[in-house]
Enzyme design. Structure first.
Site, mmCIF file in Angstrom:
data_model
loop_
_atom_site.group_PDB
_atom_site.id
_atom_site.type_symbol
_atom_site.label_atom_id
_atom_site.label_comp_id
_atom_site.label_asym_id
_atom_site.label_seq_id
_atom_site.Cartn_x
_atom_site.Cartn_y
_atom_site.Cartn_z
ATOM 1 N N GLY A 164 -7.315 -4.486 2.171
ATOM 2 C CA GLY A 164 -8.477 -4.479 3.054
ATOM 3 C C GLY A 164 -8.079 -4.214 4.485
ATOM 4 O O GLY A 164 -6.914 -3.947 4.790
ATOM 5 N N ASN A 207 0.824 3.357 11.233
ATOM 6 C CA ASN A 207 0.582 4.761 10.915
ATOM 7 C C ASN A 207 -0.134 5.473 12.062
ATOM 8 O O ASN A 207 0.178 6.628 12.377
ATOM 9 C CB ASN A 207 -0.219 4.855 9.613
ATOM 10 N N SER A 238 -2.192 -7.683 10.550
ATOM 11 C CA SER A 238 -1.585 -9.009 10.439
ATOM 12 C C SER A 238 -1.577 -9.773 11.762
ATOM 13 O O SER A 238 -1.787 -10.992 11.782
ATOM 14 C CB SER A 238 -0.159 -8.898 9.890
ATOM 15 N N LYS A 295 0.853 -1.190 0.000
ATOM 16 C CA LYS A 295 0.000 0.000 0.000
ATOM 17 C C LYS A 295 0.890 1.241 0.000
ATOM 18 O O LYS A 295 1.488 1.573 1.017
ATOM 19 C CB LYS A 295 -0.920 0.005 1.220
ATOM 20 N N LYS A 337 -5.682 5.813 3.095
ATOM 21 C CA LYS A 337 -6.155 5.795 4.487
ATOM 22 C C LYS A 337 -5.004 5.887 5.471
ATOM 23 O O LYS A 337 -5.185 6.281 6.627
ATOM 24 C CB LYS A 337 -7.024 4.559 4.754
#
Length: 320
Positions: free
Chosen positions: A123, A243, A127, A89, A178
């Protein structure tokens, strides 16, 4: 193997990347009884051996390593039917202009292997929760639906549900953008601003994601799905999110380098913010939250001042 061969057949799957996400995907594939090989640049193993007769190659490397890995795989012999799956991502910092979207991981892989199907997997997938066997869902997107369905059946299980979506751009952008909002929300929580502020930030953050995503050609409805709103909610509501941890740490008065040193793995939101804000400014896309996150990461503003700047913006309708 054709893409829509026997879905119960055993596949040979090569996972590139031994971080938390790559290891999780490898374990999901093993649990379905597939032959799984895991490779990374640090392993010292032969890449050609890892790729031999691979039906599927899953790339779970950080954004900064995608281009180099794709070029390295190009030098090896890959079977003509191999499906490439990207689970990264991020936005490529070395591409993009006033007229063009910066390259996404899938586009780098597709350029390297134009005759192979490329599938995006994205999605709300923390993890550590998946490793614990907790239920989760994700999306696979591709221009080649047969390839997407092959990945869907290869990795789905009773605790990991996979949906397909033809909007590759939207699915990939949702998971990428996001991360910027997650930094903002982590800052909000770190400052203990409360549930009302957090709800407002997540909601306006989603509007910002949709604004830039549709400007670049994605379908707006995709961002209300698992790879958009779903991933945003998971990332903004869990301390497992790297993040989110960055924003939270900055709100505690820590320096960015200090926060990054304490985080396991790569927080893609830092690079994404820099690339996103630059391109949005060039293309005239309003992204006030992302702009404040960028200023915060550059130490140009305090967390408190960033919140104040957002609250003092001009009055306007919610929908316009």
């Amino acid at each position: 193997m054709s893409n829509l061969a026997d879905f119960n057949s055993q596949l040979t799957i090569t996972v590139i990347g031994t971080g938390a996400w790559g290891s999780t995907l490898a374990n999901l594939a093993r649990a379905k009884g597939h032959r799984v090989r895991v490779w990374s640049r640090r392993s010292g193993d032969c890449l050609q051996t890892a790729l031999a007769k691979a039906d599927m190659v899953i790339s779970a490397v950080s954004m900064k390593g995608v281009r180099a890995i794709a070029e390295q795989v190009q030098q090896a012999e890959v079977p003509s039917q191999t499906i490439f799956v990207t689970a990264t991502k991020g936005l490529d910092p070395d591409s993009g202009s006033e007229q063009q979207l910066p390259l996404l991981p899938s586009q780098i892989w597709q350029a390297a292997f134009p005759s192979h199907p490329v599938v995006v997997l994205s999605g709300p997938n923390l993890s550590k929760e998946i490793q614990q066997g907790l239920p989760a869902a994700t999306v696979v997107a591709s221009d080649d639906m047969a390839a997407a369905e092959t990945v869907q059946f290869a990795l789905s299980s009773s605790s990991f549900r996979i949906y397909t979506n033809p909007d590759t751009l939207g699915v990939e952008l949702g998971g990428t953008l996001k991360n910027v909002i997650a930094i903002a929300v982590g800052t909000c929580d770190g400052l203990q601003l409360g549930a009302n502020a957090k709800a407002a930030l997540v909601t306006r953050g989603l509007a910002e994601i949709i604004r830039v995503g549709t400007h670049w050609g994605a379908k707006p409805e995709t961002f209300y799905g698992l790879s958009g709103l779903g991933d945003l909610l998971a990332t903004c509501n869990s301390s497992l999110s790297r993040n989110y941890q960055i924003g939270y740490g900055l709100a505690q008065g820590k320096k960015l380098d200090e926060v990054l040193a304490q985080i396991e793995g790569t927080a893609e939101g830092v690079n994404t913010t820099q690339v996103l804000v630059k391109l949005a400014a060039q293309q005239g896309i309003s992204m006030p939250i992302s702009h404040q996150v960028d200023c915060l990461l550059r130490s140009e503003i305090t967390p408190e001042a960033a919140v104040e700047a957002l609250m003092l913006r001009d009055y306007k309708p919610e929908v316009h």
